[in-house]
Design a protein around this motif. Structure first.
Motif, mmCIF file in Angstrom:
data_model
loop_
_atom_site.group_PDB
_atom_site.id
_atom_site.type_symbol
_atom_site.label_atom_id
_atom_site.label_comp_id
_atom_site.label_asym_id
_atom_site.label_seq_id
_atom_site.Cartn_x
_atom_site.Cartn_y
_atom_site.Cartn_z
ATOM 1 N N ILE A 279 -38.126 43.586 -1.093
ATOM 2 C CA ILE A 279 -38.882 42.642 -1.411
ATOM 3 C C ILE A 279 -40.232 42.873 -0.646
ATOM 4 C CG2 ILE A 279 -39.573 40.234 -0.863
ATOM 5 C CD1 ILE A 279 -36.458 39.741 -1.177
ATOM 6 N N TYR A 283 -43.910 43.811 -2.387
ATOM 7 C CA TYR A 283 -45.029 43.091 -1.964
ATOM 8 C C TYR A 283 -46.360 43.823 -1.706
ATOM 9 C CZ TYR A 283 -47.845 39.333 0.206
ATOM 10 O OH TYR A 283 -48.970 38.624 0.633
ATOM 11 N N TYR A 366 -41.367 31.965 1.819
ATOM 12 C CA TYR A 366 -41.093 33.397 1.424
ATOM 13 C C TYR A 366 -39.731 33.871 1.897
ATOM 14 C CZ TYR A 366 -45.562 34.083 -0.683
ATOM 15 O OH TYR A 366 -46.699 34.065 -1.499
#
Length: 396
Positions: A279, A283, A366
């Motif tokens: 992730i 990002y 998040y």
């Protein structure tokens, strides 16, 4: 951040491991696809509601049972799939992949159920295992007590022999699945020799038994959707047929199962670290600063290289331990080392993933923010890492 902008689960392409995994076969890959779909569709979308209530919805267990994800290593005669522990590993890895710390499936299926399989009477297996496999019955194990922590030989919960039954008194804390549990394996003292290892027994206590009460789900720093509770036993009558194995054999039974329990923690921590890295990597590729992607900066590239290396070391170690477990050669020391090193590596990696997100990494919406606190527990349960170091050092 507005509700509309809140990130949903969008699985990034998985990072290729430094070495190819050779543990799984094609049958495992087929099973993984179904498990992955289950967690993405039935679990991840509900994390916010479940965190608010402190446990997952009860019907999730029934859905998991129907999907063939509970007690997969139990014999088919008792409702399981008769599968190897690699299938159970897949459930753990896919649960970690979506950051779903709420469902206590692995403890139910791979800790509680094996105690019944290995030490239970035929009547106990027939009574409980099929309902555990279907999700009708949720299992827990009650070891830890206030003030004792990892010191199982000095527990205070006691079961007094009263003829055809025991009278159980005491309390337990930090019990996973405790609030929803229908069946609890309780660790209690039954002897008077003064030797903790010889006086300990395991007994099965069903929810609803007079004198057995549960506290509300505990409010934790992380793993907020995981059902964790205190349990209280006041003059609980436990029939003699609910003794698991033989009287005084409880400590030996606990020790025989701890290696797999600790490897399970390493499996979950490794998968969690890999998911967080995937992730964070995506990002920083899409986030720009000073006119270029954050991933283009040398500092960030080198940070990711360090993380990828640690993940590769952990993955190789965990997979080798898995091979040993399947072969029946996993040692307690190897399991303790895996639990200790991988859990600490997981925290190091996820800390860097938070940093890679900048201010957004500190936002609860998040996944890396939740992963940061959820995975800290891996260094504590299953025996603290300080205890792991003590165990490893004894072999030196």
């Amino acid at each position: 951040m507005s509700k509309d902008a809140r990130p949903i689960f969008m699985a990034p392409p998985e990072t290729s491991p430094l070495l190819n995994r050779t543990v799984f076969g094609s049958e495992h890959d087929d099973y993984r696809r179904g498990v992955r779909n289950f967690f993405e569709a039935e679990v991840y979308p509900h994390w916010e509601a479940w965190e608010a209530q402190g446990h997952v919805d009860r019907d999730l267990w029934n859905k998991a049972g129907a999907a063939g994800m509970l007690c997969v290593t139990m014999p088919e005669a008792f409702g399981g799939l008769g599968a190897d522990r690699l299938f159970a590993t897949i459930v753990m890895e896919e649960q970690a992949r979506v950051g779903a710390s709420g469902p206590g499936f692995s403890l139910h299926s791979e800790i509680v159920a094996p105690y019944l399989k290995h030490y239970g009477s035929q009547a106990q297996k027939e009574r409980y295992l099929p309902r555990m496999a279907s999700g009708e019955l949720i299992g827990a194990i009650a070891m830890t007590e206030p003030g004792t922590g990892s010191d199982l030989q000095n527990i205070r919960t006691r079961a007094r022999d009263a003829g055809d039954h025991y009278v159980l008194n005491g309390s337990k804390i930090f019990i996973t699945n405790g609030f929803l549990a229908d069946l609890v394996i309780v660790v209690a003292k039954t002897g008077e020799t003064g030797k903790g290892s010889a006086d300990t027994s395991l007994m099965l206590v069903e929810a609803g038994t007079p004198g057995f009460t549960k506290g509300k789900p505990l409010k934790k720093m992380g793993m907020r959707a995981q059902d964790t509770a205190e349990l209280f036993f006041e003059d609980v009558r436990v029939p003699k047929e609910n003794l698991l194995g033989s009287e005084g054999a409880g400590f030996l039974m606990l020790m025989q199962q701890l290696a797999w329990e600790r490897l399970m923690i390493a499996i979950q921590a490794q998968a969690s670290a890999e998911a967080a890295f995937d992730i964070a990597r995506d990002y920083v590729k899409s986030r720009t600063a000073f006119g270029r992607p954050v991933a283009a900066f040398q500092t960030m590239r080198h940070r990711m290289a360090d993380m990828q290396t640690e993940l590769g070391v952990g993955r190789t170690f965990v997979d080798e331990c898995l091979k040993a477990e399947i072969a029946g050669t996993l040692t307690p020391m190897a399991a303790a080392a895996a639990k200790m090193w991988v859990s600490e590596m997981c925290s190091r990696v996820i800390d860097q993933c938070v940093q890679m997100h900048g201010g957004y990494g500190f936002m609860w919406e998040y996944p890396v923010s939740r992963a940061f606190v959820d995975n800290r527990a891996h260094q504590i349960y299953g025996g603290t890492n300080d205890i792991m170091r003590e165990l490893i050092s004894r072999a030196l």
